[in-house]
Scaffold this active site. Sequence first.
Site, PDB file in Angstrom:
ATOM      1  N   ASN A 139     -14.842  -3.834 -98.997  1.00  0.00           N
ATOM      2  CA  ASN A 139     -15.672  -4.293-100.104  1.00  0.00           C
ATOM      3  C   ASN A 139     -16.564  -5.433 -99.608  1.00  0.00           C
ATOM      4  OD1 ASN A 139     -16.684  -4.793-102.739  1.00  0.00           O
ATOM      5  ND2 ASN A 139     -14.752  -4.082-103.608  1.00  0.00           N
ATOM      6  N   HIS A 181      -7.207 -21.703 -82.151  1.00  0.00           N
ATOM      7  CA  HIS A 181      -7.741 -22.798 -81.354  1.00  0.00           C
ATOM      8  C   HIS A 181      -6.605 -23.636 -80.790  1.00  0.00           C
ATOM      9  CE1 HIS A 181     -11.727 -21.752 -82.718  1.00  0.00           C
ATOM     10  NE2 HIS A 181     -11.216 -21.621 -83.919  1.00  0.00           N
ATOM     11  N   GLY A 206      -8.447  -8.766-102.700  1.00  0.00           N
ATOM     12  CA  GLY A 206      -9.594  -9.646-102.509  1.00  0.00           C
ATOM     13  C   GLY A 206      -9.195 -11.064-102.135  1.00  0.00           C
ATOM     14  N   THR A 228       0.699 -14.695 -92.515  1.00  0.00           N
ATOM     15  CA  THR A 228       0.960 -15.428 -91.275  1.00  0.00           C
ATOM     16  C   THR A 228       1.992 -14.738 -90.389  1.00  0.00           C
ATOM     17  OG1 THR A 228       2.680 -16.745 -92.334  1.00  0.00           O
ATOM     18  CG2 THR A 228       0.427 -17.630 -92.395  1.00  0.00           C
ATOM     19  N   LYS A 229       2.666 -13.701 -90.932  1.00  0.00           N
ATOM     20  CA  LYS A 229       3.669 -12.977 -90.146  1.00  0.00           C
ATOM     21  C   LYS A 229       3.630 -11.510 -90.532  1.00  0.00           C
ATOM     22  CE  LYS A 229       7.361 -14.324 -93.286  1.00  0.00           C
ATOM     23  NZ  LYS A 229       8.642 -14.990 -93.434  1.00  0.00           N
ATOM     24  N   ARG A 281       4.649 -13.944 -98.935  1.00  0.00           N
ATOM     25  CA  ARG A 281       6.073 -13.639 -98.933  1.00  0.00           C
ATOM     26  C   ARG A 281       6.287 -12.307 -99.617  1.00  0.00           C
ATOM     27  NH1 ARG A 281       4.755 -16.074-103.205  1.00  0.00           N
ATOM     28  NH2 ARG A 281       5.857 -16.081-105.165  1.00  0.00           N
TER      29      ARG A 281
END
Length: 185
Positions: free
Chosen positions: A85, A115, A142, A165-166, A180
């Site tokens: 989208n 970084h 979204g 993040t995982k 989660r």
Amino acid sequence: MPASEYEKMAAGEWYCCLDDELDGLRQQARRAVHAHNTLPPDERGAVAPALRALFAGAAPDIFIEAPFHCSYGINITLGKRVYFNAGCAILDSGRVAVGDRTMFGPGVQIYCAEHHKDAALRSAGIEIARPVAIGSDVWIGGGAIILGGVMIGDRAIVGACAVVTKDVPTGATVVGNPARQINAV
């Protein structure tokens, strides 16, 4: 052992993003993205030819709404009937592979670059590229953000504005920041 910064980036090693060769590749991507984002829809079709040619691989029936952004494009592989989208961005210093029939809501962002934590190295442009793999039949809501090094299994759902993040297991639904799991798989 990789010698150029591009070779280091492709090998998943620490590299300097402030490099002429990498800048040239980013400029090539900017031109393709600009063509995609500025062509009238009737001329652009599902994806502008310049953008399609940039990708490492793209099935013929992908659809990318404008505006869209990618850093390099050459690290992106898209399966059959993938849909993005409007407002999606892929910072593809690492490989990004998306399976068949996966859908991205507006404003989804994928960040492969990490970084350096040392401020002096970070200011010198030192970073590492982490790949992202997204399975087939996945729905990314979204505004979701997917960080480098993440794998999302087939048929998973990522809720709107989640920060992934995982890894996300096959068939799982994840929400929140950090994301989660909210269902039993």
